[in-house]
Design a protein around this motif. Sequence first.
Motif, PDB file in Angstrom:
ATOM      1  N   GLU A   1       0.778  -1.149  -0.059  1.00  0.00           N
ATOM      2  CA  GLU A   1       0.079   0.000  -0.069  1.00  0.00           C
ATOM      3  C   GLU A   1       0.899   1.219   0.006  1.00  0.00           C
ATOM      4  O   GLU A   1       2.007   1.184   0.394  1.00  0.00           O
ATOM      5  CB  GLU A   1      -1.032   0.022   1.138  1.00  0.00           C
ATOM      6  CG  GLU A   1      -0.185   0.061   2.554  1.00  0.00           C
ATOM      7  CD  GLU A   1      -1.275   0.625   3.473  1.00  0.00           C
ATOM      8  OE1 GLU A   1      -2.253   1.116   3.231  1.00  0.00           O
ATOM      9  OE2 GLU A   1      -0.966   0.606   4.748  1.00  0.00           O
TER      10      GLU A   1
ATOM     11  N   LEU B   1      -1.277  15.015  11.548  1.00  0.00           N
ATOM     12  CA  LEU B   1      -0.614  13.783  11.742  1.00  0.00           C
ATOM     13  C   LEU B   1      -1.582  12.746  12.073  1.00  0.00           C
ATOM     14  O   LEU B   1      -1.332  11.593  11.814  1.00  0.00           O
ATOM     15  CB  LEU B   1       0.538  13.825  12.520  1.00  0.00           C
ATOM     16  CG  LEU B   1       1.714  14.427  12.088  1.00  0.00           C
ATOM     17  CD1 LEU B   1       2.725  14.426  13.167  1.00  0.00           C
ATOM     18  CD2 LEU B   1       2.264  13.827  11.052  1.00  0.00           C
ATOM     19  N   ALA B   2      -2.774  12.906  12.639  1.00  0.00           N
ATOM     20  CA  ALA B   2      -3.740  11.932  13.170  1.00  0.00           C
ATOM     21  C   ALA B   2      -4.446  11.070  11.986  1.00  0.00           C
ATOM     22  O   ALA B   2      -5.003  10.281  12.047  1.00  0.00           O
ATOM     23  CB  ALA B   2      -4.660  12.493  14.242  1.00  0.00           C
TER      24      ALA B   2
ATOM     25  N   SER C   1      -7.227  12.439   9.376  1.00  0.00           N
ATOM     26  CA  SER C   1      -8.567  12.991   9.628  1.00  0.00           C
ATOM     27  C   SER C   1      -9.012  13.763   8.527  1.00  0.00           C
ATOM     28  O   SER C   1      -8.285  14.343   7.722  1.00  0.00           O
ATOM     29  CB  SER C   1      -8.750  13.853  10.962  1.00  0.00           C
ATOM     30  OG  SER C   1      -9.947  14.388  11.039  1.00  0.00           O
TER      31      SER C   1
ATOM     32  N   PRO D   1      -1.797  10.860   7.269  1.00  0.00           N
ATOM     33  CA  PRO D   1      -1.500   9.568   6.792  1.00  0.00           C
ATOM     34  C   PRO D   1      -2.831   8.613   7.398  1.00  0.00           C
ATOM     35  O   PRO D   1      -3.220   8.672   8.442  1.00  0.00           O
ATOM     36  CB  PRO D   1      -0.166   9.005   7.678  1.00  0.00           C
ATOM     37  CG  PRO D   1      -0.187  10.362   8.448  1.00  0.00           C
ATOM     38  CD  PRO D   1      -0.811  11.307   8.103  1.00  0.00           C
ATOM     39  N   VAL D   2      -3.427   8.127   6.423  1.00  0.00           N
ATOM     40  CA  VAL D   2      -4.659   7.124   6.720  1.00  0.00           C
ATOM     41  C   VAL D   2      -4.315   5.788   6.044  1.00  0.00           C
ATOM     42  O   VAL D   2      -4.245   5.732   5.029  1.00  0.00           O
ATOM     43  CB  VAL D   2      -5.882   7.766   6.119  1.00  0.00           C
ATOM     44  CG1 VAL D   2      -7.118   6.908   6.068  1.00  0.00           C
ATOM     45  CG2 VAL D   2      -6.100   9.005   6.362  1.00  0.00           C
ATOM     46  N   GLY D   3      -4.347   4.820   7.126  1.00  0.00           N
ATOM     47  CA  GLY D   3      -3.877   3.505   6.520  1.00  0.00           C
ATOM     48  C   GLY D   3      -5.045   2.581   6.141  1.00  0.00           C
ATOM     49  O   GLY D   3      -6.247   3.078   6.422  1.00  0.00           O
ATOM     50  N   PHE D   4      -4.602   1.528   5.459  1.00  0.00           N
ATOM     51  CA  PHE D   4      -5.549   0.256   5.493  1.00  0.00           C
ATOM     52  C   PHE D   4      -6.369   0.391   4.123  1.00  0.00           C
ATOM     53  O   PHE D   4      -6.719  -0.620   3.814  1.00  0.00           O
ATOM     54  CB  PHE D   4      -6.339   0.061   6.777  1.00  0.00           C
ATOM     55  CG  PHE D   4      -5.925  -0.506   7.601  1.00  0.00           C
ATOM     56  CD1 PHE D   4      -5.414  -2.051   7.666  1.00  0.00           C
ATOM     57  CD2 PHE D   4      -5.351  -0.122   8.886  1.00  0.00           C
ATOM     58  CE1 PHE D   4      -4.974  -2.701   8.419  1.00  0.00           C
ATOM     59  CE2 PHE D   4      -4.699  -0.924   9.887  1.00  0.00           C
ATOM     60  CZ  PHE D   4      -4.508  -2.196   9.740  1.00  0.00           C
TER      61      PHE D   4
ATOM     62  N   GLN E   1     -11.226  10.064  14.895  1.00  0.00           N
ATOM     63  CA  GLN E   1     -10.547  10.380  13.496  1.00  0.00           C
ATOM     64  C   GLN E   1     -10.604   9.255  12.631  1.00  0.00           C
ATOM     65  O   GLN E   1     -10.407   8.087  12.986  1.00  0.00           O
ATOM     66  CB  GLN E   1      -9.306  10.786  13.917  1.00  0.00           C
ATOM     67  CG  GLN E   1      -8.875  12.109  14.409  1.00  0.00           C
ATOM     68  CD  GLN E   1      -7.741  12.077  15.475  1.00  0.00           C
ATOM     69  OE1 GLN E   1      -7.455  10.987  16.112  1.00  0.00           O
ATOM     70  NE2 GLN E   1      -7.358  13.310  15.744  1.00  0.00           N
TER      71      GLN E   1
ATOM     72  N   GLY F   1      -8.662   7.949  10.423  1.00  0.00           N
ATOM     73  CA  GLY F   1      -7.416   6.873  10.652  1.00  0.00           C
ATOM     74  C   GLY F   1      -7.512   5.904  11.632  1.00  0.00           C
ATOM     75  O   GLY F   1      -7.093   4.843  11.469  1.00  0.00           O
ATOM     76  N   VAL F   2      -7.996   6.232  12.778  1.00  0.00           N
ATOM     77  CA  VAL F   2      -8.267   5.423  13.793  1.00  0.00           C
ATOM     78  C   VAL F   2      -9.438   4.512  13.426  1.00  0.00           C
ATOM     79  O   VAL F   2      -8.863   3.386  13.579  1.00  0.00           O
ATOM     80  CB  VAL F   2      -8.789   6.246  15.036  1.00  0.00           C
ATOM     81  CG1 VAL F   2      -8.948   5.334  16.443  1.00  0.00           C
ATOM     82  CG2 VAL F   2      -7.689   7.321  15.470  1.00  0.00           C
TER      83      VAL F   2
ATOM     84  N   ALA G   1      -7.848   2.015  10.908  1.00  0.00           N
ATOM     85  CA  ALA G   1      -7.156   0.864  11.613  1.00  0.00           C
ATOM     86  C   ALA G   1      -7.848  -0.080  12.341  1.00  0.00           C
ATOM     87  O   ALA G   1      -7.733  -0.981  12.306  1.00  0.00           O
ATOM     88  CB  ALA G   1      -6.104   1.636  12.590  1.00  0.00           C
ATOM     89  N   LEU G   2      -8.889   0.499  13.013  1.00  0.00           N
ATOM     90  CA  LEU G   2      -9.657  -0.498  13.786  1.00  0.00           C
ATOM     91  C   LEU G   2     -10.268  -1.340  12.839  1.00  0.00           C
ATOM     92  O   LEU G   2     -10.367  -2.547  13.334  1.00  0.00           O
ATOM     93  CB  LEU G   2     -10.651   0.505  14.460  1.00  0.00           C
ATOM     94  CG  LEU G   2     -11.818  -0.259  15.452  1.00  0.00           C
ATOM     95  CD1 LEU G   2     -11.429  -0.788  16.589  1.00  0.00           C
ATOM     96  CD2 LEU G   2     -12.957   0.723  15.706  1.00  0.00           C
TER      97      LEU G   2
ATOM     98  N   ALA H   1      -7.377  -3.760  10.740  1.00  0.00           N
ATOM     99  CA  ALA H   1      -6.520  -4.830  11.448  1.00  0.00           C
ATOM    100  C   ALA H   1      -7.229  -6.079  11.548  1.00  0.00           C
ATOM    101  O   ALA H   1      -6.793  -7.177  10.993  1.00  0.00           O
ATOM    102  CB  ALA H   1      -6.206  -4.440  12.727  1.00  0.00           C
TER     103      ALA H   1
END
Lengths: 337, 358
Positions: A94, A186-187, A189, A260-263, A312, A314-315, A318-319, A322
């Motif tokens: 990714e 950085l979070a 959002s 940064p937004v993951g996944f 946010q 991004g959180v 991630a939740l 994962a």
Amino acid sequence: MWSGSPARVSRPAALLLLAGALVVVALLSLRVGSIPVTTADALAALTDYDPDSYTQTVVRTMRLPRTVIGLGVGAALAVAGSAMQAATRNPLAEPSLLGVNAGASFAIVAAVYLGHMTHPLQYIWFAFAGALGASVLVYGIASAGGGASPVKLALAGVIISALLGSWTTALLLLNKETLEVVRFWLAGSLAGRSLNLLPPVVPFLAAGLLGALLLGRQLNTLSLGEDAARSLGMHTGRMRAAVAGLVVLLAGSAVALAGPVGFVGLAVPHIVRAWVGSDYRWILPFSLLLGPALLLGADILGRVLARPSELQVGVVTALVGAPFLISMARRRRVAER
Amino acid sequence: MRVRTLLAALLAVVVLTGCTAAPGNTSGPAPGNSSPAGNSSAGSGSSDPAAGDNPVGNAESEPWTFTDDRGVTVTLPKRPARVVAQSTAAASLWALGFEVVGVFGPQRLPDGSNDPTIGDVDLSRVTSVGEEWGELDLEKLAALKPDLIVSIMYVPPELWYILPDVQPQVEVIAPTVGITVGQRPIKEAVQRFEDLAAALGADLNAPEVADARRHFDEASAALQAALAEKPDLTVMFGAGSLETLWVSNPPYYADLAYLQELGMNIVVPDNPEMYWEALSWEQALRYQADVLFYDSRTGVVQPPELAAQVPTWNHIPAVKAGQVYPWVAVPPYSWDGLATILEDITAAVKAADPDVVR
């Protein structure tokens, strides 16, 4: 490799359905949030905006920007992820893999720290520069001693990301004002982002999306592997560099807009592949639509879950991401793909 | 604590998976965290200070003991002379005539003047061992050779600005004393600092101490009178970031509880998490008041930036009415310091239109 599509619905029809679903999610994103808004008010905010109406202010100045930005960011991340997974033949690829996120983050923190640039309009350029710099570095390291194989790319990406991440942390520790300026960004959002950010970013975003969509056939070839692609006459190194360039444009745009937004870039291509098969001429447009639908869905979830506060996006990704990653690794044995 | 627990779980996921890079400190001085609840998971309400059992006026040569608000009794061979204290504690002791040798916690505002937290401490005469949350420099602290280290507690037994994971190392350097300031009457908190200062050899009979006490009583009476003249005035205390508005929960803050006692109608949030309720900015109108006192610490996004970046901020009635005033959210626990704060609040109350919201 699993093959074929379940194909109860034809792929063009499915694509249309997905487009419809995306429209619905986008409308929900205007309608659902931490305070109740009537459909009438949500529509009025778009068509006949009354700045004195509180709920219309919320829709127009807060939910509309985050929805529009979410559309762009979700599309960019998902398409970038698809292109990378094809080009590197690494199912875990990714945007963050090439060090793109770490490079953009570091460049922004450095710009704020050294250049005292406190406004996103000033520092998004550094996001692109950082994304580009980091990915060139990763590509260079991976190519040293002949050919940037997928494994070498992944290793170089991890190393450079870790290095840049520690530099970023060091800068933040050195100066608390830097931290205050960028912490929010950085979070990862969509909240509090201004639509003013869009005009300078849109050209890069559009170029990246268009370029990637046009590369479907070449990505199919590339995803067959180094030897097969070469035997079909493809200059694989040049092709990978082109894909890396597109990923920098896309991921750089996404990081500049939302942090940064993951996944999303990881999960969307897998969902799409399971749905429409392994043809990148289909995977890319499906990713283009599913990415923003998922990202906006996660953002809505974040607004509803922690009401009256918010999580946010991004959180949330991630939740949700994962467990998805774990189940995918177990079900599909992705590592062997 | 539900949301906090959920957030902790989410953060754990983020950290474990490492995919959403959020460098820097999620546990650092975010306005939420540096708002005086700290970042504690420790059980609260364990503050039952053993007050007043300290012999005052330990002579220099005799063994020295002091029992703090955790119930911990510090015993030293002689009265400690070299004390390092967190800003609030340093300010409180300094005001009573006891000069610390080192400080940690907020000290200077960006313009170079004293942070309100540090009160009248002469910063040229003390050594700083760290200003930021989590930035306590243990080597510098040890080099000061302190006899005693003092901090305040919002959520006992956690010492503010001494993170739990470094506390054992701090204890090796010198014994610690914690004075509870959260969820406690403000006068009691000041009196506990008087107990400590007296035990450290400060002269509480000095005329300045009596003057300061009188100053505080006069300021209190003046505020009480000003509030009595505007019985309909409603007031809210809070802080914000670009994402969140924190509405303070008065019973947890010694200063706010005291203002209530003086007759101030302070908004009490419905679902506070101890010290505050966190709202998204969409919820900016959830609680309304004629006057908004807003956390003035550095690190908290201040009104001009909110006005530019958060559209709903400008819809808040107190903002529209121009009735937003700075709030010293972490006051020094000294009579003089508190009196000055009360005087500023009195001026705001006198100037305020009490009919902004009805």
